[in-house]
Scaffold this active site. Sequence first.
Site, PDB file in Angstrom:
ATOM      1  N   THR A  19     -98.035 -14.596  26.556  1.00 42.13           N
ATOM      2  CA  THR A  19     -98.188 -14.470  28.003  1.00 42.13           C
ATOM      3  C   THR A  19     -99.604 -14.018  28.318  1.00 42.13           C
ATOM      4  O   THR A  19    -100.068 -13.015  27.787  1.00 42.13           O
ATOM      5  CB  THR A  19     -97.169 -13.430  28.515  1.00 42.13           C
ATOM      6  OG1 THR A  19     -95.872 -13.988  28.358  1.00 42.13           O
ATOM      7  CG2 THR A  19     -97.409 -13.070  29.961  1.00 42.13           C
TER       8      THR A  19
ATOM      9  N   HIS B 297     -86.226 -18.198  24.466  1.00 40.34           N
ATOM     10  CA  HIS B 297     -86.682 -16.812  24.269  1.00 40.34           C
ATOM     11  C   HIS B 297     -85.465 -15.880  24.257  1.00 40.34           C
ATOM     12  O   HIS B 297     -84.912 -15.545  25.300  1.00 40.34           O
ATOM     13  CB  HIS B 297     -87.628 -16.432  25.413  1.00 40.34           C
ATOM     14  CG  HIS B 297     -88.452 -15.201  25.153  1.00 40.34           C
ATOM     15  ND1 HIS B 297     -88.119 -14.258  24.196  1.00 40.34           N
ATOM     16  CD2 HIS B 297     -89.618 -14.763  25.707  1.00 40.34           C
ATOM     17  CE1 HIS B 297     -89.036 -13.301  24.197  1.00 40.34           C
ATOM     18  NE2 HIS B 297     -89.958 -13.589  25.100  1.00 40.34           N
TER      19      HIS B 297
ATOM     20  N   ASN C  32     -87.277  -9.565  22.489  1.00 43.29           N
ATOM     21  CA  ASN C  32     -88.135  -8.642  23.242  1.00 43.29           C
ATOM     22  C   ASN C  32     -87.557  -8.037  24.518  1.00 43.29           C
ATOM     23  O   ASN C  32     -88.300  -7.737  25.457  1.00 43.29           O
ATOM     24  CB  ASN C  32     -89.479  -9.324  23.570  1.00 43.29           C
ATOM     25  CG  ASN C  32     -90.300  -9.585  22.310  1.00 43.29           C
ATOM     26  OD1 ASN C  32     -89.984  -9.039  21.259  1.00 43.29           O
ATOM     27  ND2 ASN C  32     -91.334 -10.391  22.410  1.00 43.29           N
TER      28      ASN C  32
ATOM     29  N   TYR D 281     -85.650  -9.222  26.933  1.00 40.79           N
ATOM     30  CA  TYR D 281     -85.460 -10.035  28.144  1.00 40.79           C
ATOM     31  C   TYR D 281     -83.990 -10.480  28.263  1.00 40.79           C
ATOM     32  O   TYR D 281     -83.148 -10.069  27.469  1.00 40.79           O
ATOM     33  CB  TYR D 281     -86.448 -11.202  28.138  1.00 40.79           C
ATOM     34  CG  TYR D 281     -87.885 -10.716  28.183  1.00 40.79           C
ATOM     35  CD1 TYR D 281     -88.344  -9.993  29.287  1.00 40.79           C
ATOM     36  CD2 TYR D 281     -88.757 -10.908  27.122  1.00 40.79           C
ATOM     37  CE1 TYR D 281     -89.646  -9.505  29.340  1.00 40.79           C
ATOM     38  CE2 TYR D 281     -90.060 -10.424  27.168  1.00 40.79           C
ATOM     39  CZ  TYR D 281     -90.497  -9.721  28.276  1.00 40.79           C
ATOM     40  OH  TYR D 281     -91.780  -9.227  28.335  1.00 40.79           O
TER      41      TYR D 281
ATOM     42  N   ASN E  21     -89.337  -3.369  25.691  1.00 40.50           N
ATOM     43  CA  ASN E  21     -88.708  -3.426  27.017  1.00 40.50           C
ATOM     44  C   ASN E  21     -87.338  -2.753  27.046  1.00 40.50           C
ATOM     45  O   ASN E  21     -86.363  -3.304  27.576  1.00 40.50           O
ATOM     46  CB  ASN E  21     -88.601  -4.887  27.485  1.00 40.50           C
ATOM     47  CG  ASN E  21     -89.963  -5.483  27.787  1.00 40.50           C
ATOM     48  OD1 ASN E  21     -90.773  -4.860  28.458  1.00 40.50           O
ATOM     49  ND2 ASN E  21     -90.227  -6.673  27.273  1.00 40.50           N
TER      50      ASN E  21
HETATM   51  C1  LIG Z   1    -100.772 -10.654  25.081  1.00 41.26           C
HETATM   52  C2  LIG Z   1     -99.438 -10.915  24.439  1.00 41.26           C
HETATM   53  C3  LIG Z   1     -98.520 -11.702  25.088  1.00 41.26           C
HETATM   54  C4  LIG Z   1     -97.283 -11.996  24.494  1.00 41.26           C
HETATM   55  N1  LIG Z   1     -96.398 -12.840  25.124  1.00 41.26           N
HETATM   56  C5  LIG Z   1     -95.262 -13.230  24.511  1.00 41.26           C
HETATM   57  C6  LIG Z   1     -94.407 -14.219  25.079  1.00 41.26           C
HETATM   58  O1  LIG Z   1     -94.670 -14.817  26.153  1.00 41.26           O
HETATM   59  N2  LIG Z   1     -93.260 -14.519  24.420  1.00 41.26           N
HETATM   60  C7  LIG Z   1     -92.925 -13.928  23.228  1.00 41.26           C
HETATM   61  O2  LIG Z   1     -91.875 -14.240  22.665  1.00 41.26           O
HETATM   62  N3  LIG Z   1     -93.739 -13.014  22.651  1.00 41.26           N
HETATM   63  C8  LIG Z   1     -94.893 -12.684  23.235  1.00 41.26           C
HETATM   64  N4  LIG Z   1     -95.751 -11.809  22.618  1.00 41.26           N
HETATM   65  C9  LIG Z   1     -95.463 -11.388  21.229  1.00 41.26           C
HETATM   66  C10 LIG Z   1     -96.202 -12.286  20.212  1.00 41.26           C
HETATM   67  O3  LIG Z   1     -95.720 -13.621  20.275  1.00 41.26           O
HETATM   68  C11 LIG Z   1     -96.061 -11.766  18.774  1.00 41.26           C
HETATM   69  O4  LIG Z   1     -94.704 -11.735  18.406  1.00 41.26           O
HETATM   70  C12 LIG Z   1     -96.665 -10.366  18.617  1.00 41.26           C
HETATM   71  O5  LIG Z   1     -97.952 -10.305  19.189  1.00 41.26           O
HETATM   72  C13 LIG Z   1     -96.770  -9.966  17.167  1.00 41.26           C
HETATM   73  O6  LIG Z   1     -97.537 -10.922  16.446  1.00 41.26           O
HETATM   74  P1  LIG Z   1     -99.101 -10.657  16.078  1.00 41.26           P
HETATM   75  O7  LIG Z   1     -99.110  -9.402  15.270  1.00 41.26           O
HETATM   76  O8  LIG Z   1     -99.490 -11.885  15.269  1.00 41.26           O
HETATM   77  O9  LIG Z   1     -99.859 -10.527  17.337  1.00 41.26           O
HETATM   78  C14 LIG Z   1     -96.971 -11.470  23.215  1.00 41.26           C
HETATM   79  C15 LIG Z   1     -97.914 -10.663  22.570  1.00 41.26           C
HETATM   80  C16 LIG Z   1     -99.145 -10.384  23.155  1.00 41.26           C
HETATM   81  C17 LIG Z   1    -100.146  -9.563  22.402  1.00 41.26           C
END
Ligand SMILES: Cc1cc2nc3c(=O)[nH]c(=O)nc-3n(C[C@H](O)[C@H](O)[C@H](O)COP(=O)(O)O)c2cc1C
Length: 368
Positions: free
Chosen positions: A26, A178, A181, A183, A238
């Site tokens: 996001t 989804h 997290n 939701y 959340n």
């Molecule tokens: C800025 C941001 C936005 C995110 N938006 C979503 C999202 O829209 N849907 C989702 O399932 N996870 C979302 N996440 C979680 C990421 O998909 C991911 O699971 C999380 O960042 C851990 O992975 P990483 O360590 O590679 O960043 C978001 C994470 C970040 C940092």
Amino acid sequence: MTPTLFSPLDIGALHLSHRVVMAPLTRMRASSPGNVPTTLNVEYYRQRTTAGGLIIAEGSQISQKGQGMPATPGIYSAAQIEGWRAVTDAVHEKSGLIVLQLWHVGRISHSSHQPNGGLPVAPSAIAAAGNAFTANSERVPFEQPQALEATEIPALIESYAQAARNAKAAGFDGVEIHGANGYLLEQFLQSRSNHRDDNYGGSVENRSRLVLEVAAAVSAEFGADHVGIRLSPYGVANDSGEDDPLPLYTYLISELAKLDLAYLHLIEPRASGAGQAEVDHKNVPSASELFRPVWPNVLIAAGNYRGDSAETLIAKGHADAVAFGRLFIANPDLPERLRRNLDLNAYDRGTFYGGGQEGYTDYPAVAS
Ligand SMILES: Cc1cc2nc3c(=O)[nH]c(=O)nc-3n(C[C@H](O)[C@H](O)[C@H](O)COP(=O)(O)O)c2cc1C
């Protein structure tokens, strides 16, 4: 031969040439009002496309009720479908693959996002702890949501099916449901947020029912071999919470397996579920290891991976592909950097959510 991050992989009907997947992220940069993807969003996804690489596009609300933050894109209006069409065209021009994450935030919303200023909906009338992100970008305590009536659930499932049809019309190669997290779908799954006493609450079977019905309805629209689902067992995001994750997720994943979905996407609890904090929990179970035995199709793991840890995971067979979130924000050419073992750009947390091209399309790629 032992697979690596750069071995090809078939995910249902999708043929990938490598396993470095872009996680759903996001970024709150759709047009507002309207929540329509823009030309800046097209450029962001184009930069992150590789031939045969898979992008999971950011969570996109399936209806206005499903929105919980300002300027997140939707997939329910004609203008949104058209906006997304420009994104999928750009990805396909570079021979990339892109699926859309279907999102309903449930109680993680605020009345300022809702039709006619109504209350957000949820399985039960229990306010989440923490602060909502209002339409004016203010942070105020979450409101007590309205519990969905059992009679409203068929229309909710239909809005997921409609969103899948819309995603197909927008040119996506598939969709990801989804279910993670904190939701709406996870609110139904977990005991902390679901206190219902009808067919959608109580037992593990009942709390799993909505997710399974949504997965079946979305598969009927797109074909199960174009559908994935994201879950975060043991995750904390959340105000989520489940008393006893193992039986719940073992049952749910076994039932999802019967639908023959293209992939299961698990967020490892060692990372903050939404990547919102620099945490690295130790001594927590590995979700991909735990649930791999009950999932026969492709498994994608996410959460704090880097090139070396992702290679180890794939070599051990705990997952087939790895999704990267924050590293993909800062490195538009992440697959190339990992393949050549190059240095990575550091990400700037301050520009994750909202704004323009800064921290979005201005991270440099290495010269090829
Ligand atoms: C800025 C941001 C936005 C995110 N938006 C979503 C999202 O829209 N849907 C989702 O399932 N996870 C979302 N996440 C979680 C990421 O998909 C991911 O699971 C999380 O960042 C851990 O992975 P990483 O360590 O590679 O960043 C978001 C994470 C970040 C940092």
